[in-house]
Design a protein around this motif. Structure first.
Motif, PDB file in Angstrom:
ATOM      1  N   ILE A 262       0.879  -1.173   0.000  1.00  0.00           N
ATOM      2  CA  ILE A 262       0.000   0.000   0.000  1.00  0.00           C
ATOM      3  C   ILE A 262       0.917   1.224   0.000  1.00  0.00           C
ATOM      4  O   ILE A 262       1.314   1.724   1.059  1.00  0.00           O
ATOM      5  CB  ILE A 262      -0.930   0.012   1.228  1.00  0.00           C
ATOM      6  N   PRO A 263       1.308   1.699  -1.179  1.00  0.00           N
ATOM      7  CA  PRO A 263       2.309   2.772  -1.242  1.00  0.00           C
ATOM      8  C   PRO A 263       1.789   4.090  -0.689  1.00  0.00           C
ATOM      9  O   PRO A 263       0.641   4.472  -0.926  1.00  0.00           O
ATOM     10  CB  PRO A 263       2.606   2.882  -2.740  1.00  0.00           C
ATOM     11  N   ASN A 264       2.645   4.756   0.058  1.00  0.00           N
ATOM     12  CA  ASN A 264       2.312   6.114   0.494  1.00  0.00           C
ATOM     13  C   ASN A 264       2.961   7.156  -0.413  1.00  0.00           C
ATOM     14  O   ASN A 264       2.825   8.350  -0.194  1.00  0.00           O
ATOM     15  CB  ASN A 264       2.747   6.339   1.948  1.00  0.00           C
ATOM     16  N   CYS A 265       3.670   6.659  -1.432  1.00  0.00           N
ATOM     17  CA  CYS A 265       4.297   7.552  -2.410  1.00  0.00           C
ATOM     18  C   CYS A 265       4.488   6.780  -3.709  1.00  0.00           C
ATOM     19  O   CYS A 265       4.927   5.627  -3.685  1.00  0.00           O
ATOM     20  CB  CYS A 265       5.637   8.068  -1.886  1.00  0.00           C
TER      21      CYS A 265
ATOM     22  N   PHE B 293      15.414   7.938  -4.894  1.00  0.00           N
ATOM     23  CA  PHE B 293      16.610   7.368  -4.286  1.00  0.00           C
ATOM     24  C   PHE B 293      17.908   7.848  -4.931  1.00  0.00           C
ATOM     25  O   PHE B 293      18.953   7.777  -4.315  1.00  0.00           O
ATOM     26  CB  PHE B 293      16.556   5.838  -4.354  1.00  0.00           C
ATOM     27  N   CYS B 294      17.877   8.269  -6.179  1.00  0.00           N
ATOM     28  CA  CYS B 294      19.143   8.613  -6.837  1.00  0.00           C
ATOM     29  C   CYS B 294      19.009   9.897  -7.647  1.00  0.00           C
ATOM     30  O   CYS B 294      17.929  10.482  -7.765  1.00  0.00           O
ATOM     31  CB  CYS B 294      19.625   7.465  -7.723  1.00  0.00           C
ATOM     32  N   ALA B 295      20.115  10.312  -8.241  1.00  0.00           N
ATOM     33  CA  ALA B 295      20.162  11.582  -8.966  1.00  0.00           C
ATOM     34  C   ALA B 295      19.428  11.534 -10.301  1.00  0.00           C
ATOM     35  O   ALA B 295      19.208  12.577 -10.924  1.00  0.00           O
ATOM     36  CB  ALA B 295      21.619  11.990  -9.203  1.00  0.00           C
ATOM     37  N   TYR B 296      19.034  10.345 -10.763  1.00  0.00           N
ATOM     38  CA  TYR B 296      18.265  10.252 -12.005  1.00  0.00           C
ATOM     39  C   TYR B 296      16.801  10.630 -11.796  1.00  0.00           C
ATOM     40  O   TYR B 296      16.088  10.902 -12.757  1.00  0.00           O
ATOM     41  CB  TYR B 296      18.337   8.838 -12.579  1.00  0.00           C
ATOM     42  N   GLY B 297      16.357  10.587 -10.539  1.00  0.00           N
ATOM     43  CA  GLY B 297      14.954  10.869 -10.241  1.00  0.00           C
ATOM     44  C   GLY B 297      14.684  12.353 -10.089  1.00  0.00           C
ATOM     45  O   GLY B 297      15.569  13.169 -10.307  1.00  0.00           O
ATOM     46  N   LYS B 298      13.464  12.637  -9.770  1.00  0.00           N
ATOM     47  CA  LYS B 298      12.419  11.753  -9.290  1.00  0.00           C
ATOM     48  C   LYS B 298      11.815  10.943 -10.439  1.00  0.00           C
ATOM     49  O   LYS B 298      11.631  11.467 -11.527  1.00  0.00           O
ATOM     50  CB  LYS B 298      11.320  12.550  -8.612  1.00  0.00           C
ATOM     51  N   CYS B 299      11.464   9.689 -10.142  1.00  0.00           N
ATOM     52  CA  CYS B 299      10.869   8.843 -11.163  1.00  0.00           C
ATOM     53  C   CYS B 299       9.427   8.508 -10.787  1.00  0.00           C
ATOM     54  O   CYS B 299       9.151   8.095  -9.659  1.00  0.00           O
ATOM     55  CB  CYS B 299      11.670   7.555 -11.318  1.00  0.00           C
ATOM     56  N   ASP B 300       8.544   8.676 -11.747  1.00  0.00           N
ATOM     57  CA  ASP B 300       7.128   8.369 -11.558  1.00  0.00           C
ATOM     58  C   ASP B 300       6.909   6.873 -11.791  1.00  0.00           C
ATOM     59  O   ASP B 300       7.216   6.351 -12.868  1.00  0.00           O
ATOM     60  CB  ASP B 300       6.303   9.195 -12.552  1.00  0.00           C
ATOM     61  N   LEU B 301       6.378   6.179 -10.781  1.00  0.00           N
ATOM     62  CA  LEU B 301       6.183   4.731 -10.878  1.00  0.00           C
ATOM     63  C   LEU B 301       4.705   4.346 -10.948  1.00  0.00           C
ATOM     64  O   LEU B 301       4.364   3.177 -10.762  1.00  0.00           O
ATOM     65  CB  LEU B 301       6.841   4.037  -9.671  1.00  0.00           C
ATOM     66  N   THR B 302       3.842   5.288 -11.249  1.00  0.00           N
ATOM     67  CA  THR B 302       2.413   4.987 -11.328  1.00  0.00           C
ATOM     68  C   THR B 302       2.086   4.242 -12.622  1.00  0.00           C
ATOM     69  O   THR B 302       2.804   4.341 -13.622  1.00  0.00           O
ATOM     70  CB  THR B 302       1.585   6.282 -11.274  1.00  0.00           C
ATOM     71  N   LYS B 303       0.995   3.471 -12.583  1.00  0.00           N
ATOM     72  CA  LYS B 303       0.450   2.790 -13.767  1.00  0.00           C
ATOM     73  C   LYS B 303       1.509   1.970 -14.509  1.00  0.00           C
ATOM     74  O   LYS B 303       1.692   2.093 -15.726  1.00  0.00           O
ATOM     75  CB  LYS B 303      -0.181   3.809 -14.718  1.00  0.00           C
TER      76      LYS B 303
ATOM     77  N   GLY C  91      11.237   3.295 -13.420  1.00  0.00           N
ATOM     78  CA  GLY C  91      12.192   4.367 -13.210  1.00  0.00           C
ATOM     79  C   GLY C  91      13.354   4.286 -14.179  1.00  0.00           C
ATOM     80  O   GLY C  91      13.443   3.373 -15.010  1.00  0.00           O
ATOM     81  N   ALA C  92      14.263   5.231 -14.067  1.00  0.00           N
ATOM     82  CA  ALA C  92      15.410   5.293 -14.974  1.00  0.00           C
ATOM     83  C   ALA C  92      16.274   4.039 -14.896  1.00  0.00           C
ATOM     84  O   ALA C  92      16.894   3.636 -15.885  1.00  0.00           O
ATOM     85  CB  ALA C  92      16.253   6.526 -14.649  1.00  0.00           C
ATOM     86  N   CYS C  93      16.314   3.397 -13.732  1.00  0.00           N
ATOM     87  CA  CYS C  93      17.131   2.187 -13.572  1.00  0.00           C
ATOM     88  C   CYS C  93      16.347   0.929 -13.920  1.00  0.00           C
ATOM     89  O   CYS C  93      16.891  -0.175 -13.873  1.00  0.00           O
ATOM     90  CB  CYS C  93      17.647   2.088 -12.137  1.00  0.00           C
TER      91      CYS C  93
ATOM     92  N   SER D 183       8.872  -3.392  -6.820  1.00  0.00           N
ATOM     93  CA  SER D 183      10.281  -3.554  -6.471  1.00  0.00           C
ATOM     94  C   SER D 183      10.778  -2.395  -5.618  1.00  0.00           C
ATOM     95  O   SER D 183      11.582  -2.575  -4.697  1.00  0.00           O
ATOM     96  CB  SER D 183      11.125  -3.671  -7.748  1.00  0.00           C
ATOM     97  N   GLN D 184      10.288  -1.189  -5.909  1.00  0.00           N
ATOM     98  CA  GLN D 184      10.674  -0.027  -5.111  1.00  0.00           C
ATOM     99  C   GLN D 184      10.166  -0.156  -3.674  1.00  0.00           C
ATOM    100  O   GLN D 184      10.893   0.124  -2.715  1.00  0.00           O
ATOM    101  CB  GLN D 184      10.128   1.251  -5.751  1.00  0.00           C
ATOM    102  N   LEU D 185       8.929  -0.614  -3.519  1.00  0.00           N
ATOM    103  CA  LEU D 185       8.376  -0.778  -2.177  1.00  0.00           C
ATOM    104  C   LEU D 185       9.095  -1.902  -1.429  1.00  0.00           C
ATOM    105  O   LEU D 185       9.348  -1.798  -0.227  1.00  0.00           O
ATOM    106  CB  LEU D 185       6.878  -1.057  -2.262  1.00  0.00           C
TER     107      LEU D 185
END
Length: 231
Positions: free
Chosen positions: A64-67, A72-82, A86-88, A94-96
Motif C-alpha cells: 500500500i504505497p504512500n508515495c 533514491f538517486c540523482a536520475y529521479g524523481k521517477c514516476d512509478l504509477t500505472k 524508473g530510470a534504472c 520492487s521499489q516498495l
C-alpha cells in the motif's frame, strides 16, 4: 564449537631440545558436539532463497504505497504509477520491496551495533574465555546462534564469529539497495527476510552477552521490571 588455543613455553629443556619463550598458536580448533551440522551453516543471501520464495508464494506481500515516486538517486524523481518504470528499470513493487530491505537493515544495524560494542567491551573487561552461563533452567543457551552458525558457543569469544558473519551479510544486503537490478520484487523480499535473520542473531548475541556478564536473571519467571527514567 570453534576456539583459538595459545600455548606459551617459558623454558623447556630435554635431550636435544632447548626452548625459551616459545609461543604456539592454534588458529581454529573444532570441538565436536552431540548435534549434527545442518545443511546451511552461516547461510548466504541465496542459500535460503528457495525456501523464502515458497513462503512468499503462500503469503504474498501486500503493498500500500504512500508515495508513487522514487527519489533514491540523482536520475529521479521517477514516476512509478500505472506500471511505469524508473530510470534504472525499477517498478512500483520492487521499489516498495526495496524500502522493506532498507528498513530491515536499519533495524539489524541498530541492534547489531549495540551488540557488537557490548560484546567487545565485555571481552575487553572479562576476557574472551569468559564462560556463557545461562543458568540450569535454560537447556539451549543460544538457539538462533546454533541454527545459523552451526556451533555451540561456550565463551564470549565464541560469539564474535556470529557478529562478524552478520556484519558481512548486512554489507552485501546494503549493496542490493543501489538500483533496480533484481529480476523480481520477491528477490528483495527474500533479502529482507535474510536481514531479519541477521537482526535476530545479533539481538540474541547482545542478550547472551549482557545476561552472562551482568549476571541478569537466568531462566526466571516473572522477573520484576526495572524502573528507568522519570515517572
Amino acid at each position: 564449537m570453534s576456539t583459538e588455543k595459545k600455548i606459551m613455553i617459558k623454558d623447556l629443556k630435554a635431550p636435544g631440545l632447548d626452548l625459551t619463550d616459545v609461543k604456539i598458536e592454534f588458529g581454529d580448533v573444532e570441538e565436536y558436539w552431540d548435534e549434527p551440522m545442518g545443511p546451511t551453516p552461516m547461510p548466504s543471501i541465496t542459500d535460503l532463497r528457495e525456501w523464502d520464495f515458497k513462503l512468499l508464494k503462500k503469503y504474498p506481500p501486500l503493498y500500500i504505497p504512500n508515495c508513487d515516486m522514487c527519489c533514491f538517486c540523482a536520475y529521479g524523481k521517477c514516476d512509478l504509477t500505472k506500471d511505469k518504470r524508473g530510470a534504472c528499470g525499477i517498478g512500483q513493487k520492487s521499489q516498495l520491496a526495496r524500502k522493506v530491505i532498507m528498513e530491515s537493515i536499519w533495524g539489524a544495524a541498530a541492534h547489531g551495533a549495540h551488540s557488537d560494542h557490548l560484546l567487545h567491551e565485555m571481552i575487553r573487561i572479562h576476557g574472551a574465555d569468559f564462560p556463557i552461563d545461562m543458568g540450569p533452567d535454560v537447556l539451549i543457551e543460544a538457539p538462533i546462534y546454533r541454527v545459523l552458525i552451526g556451533k555451540k558457543p561456550k565463551t564470549l569469544g565464541d560469539l564474535v564469529q556470529g557478529v562478524e558473519y552478520a556484519k558481512n551479510e548486512i554489507f552485501h544486503l546494503t549493496s542490493s539497495l543501489h538500483a533496480g537490478m533484481e529480476g523480481s520484487y520477491l528477490d528483495r523480499e527474500s533479502k529482507a527476510m535474510h536481514a531479519g535473520l541477521m537482526d535476530n542473531l545479533l539481538m540474541e548475541i547482545g542478550d547472551i552477552t549482557q545476561i552472562a556478564t551482568y549476571n541478569f536473571p537466568k531462566g526466571v519467571i516473572d522477573v520484576p521490571l526495572v524502573q528507568l527514567g522519570p515517572g
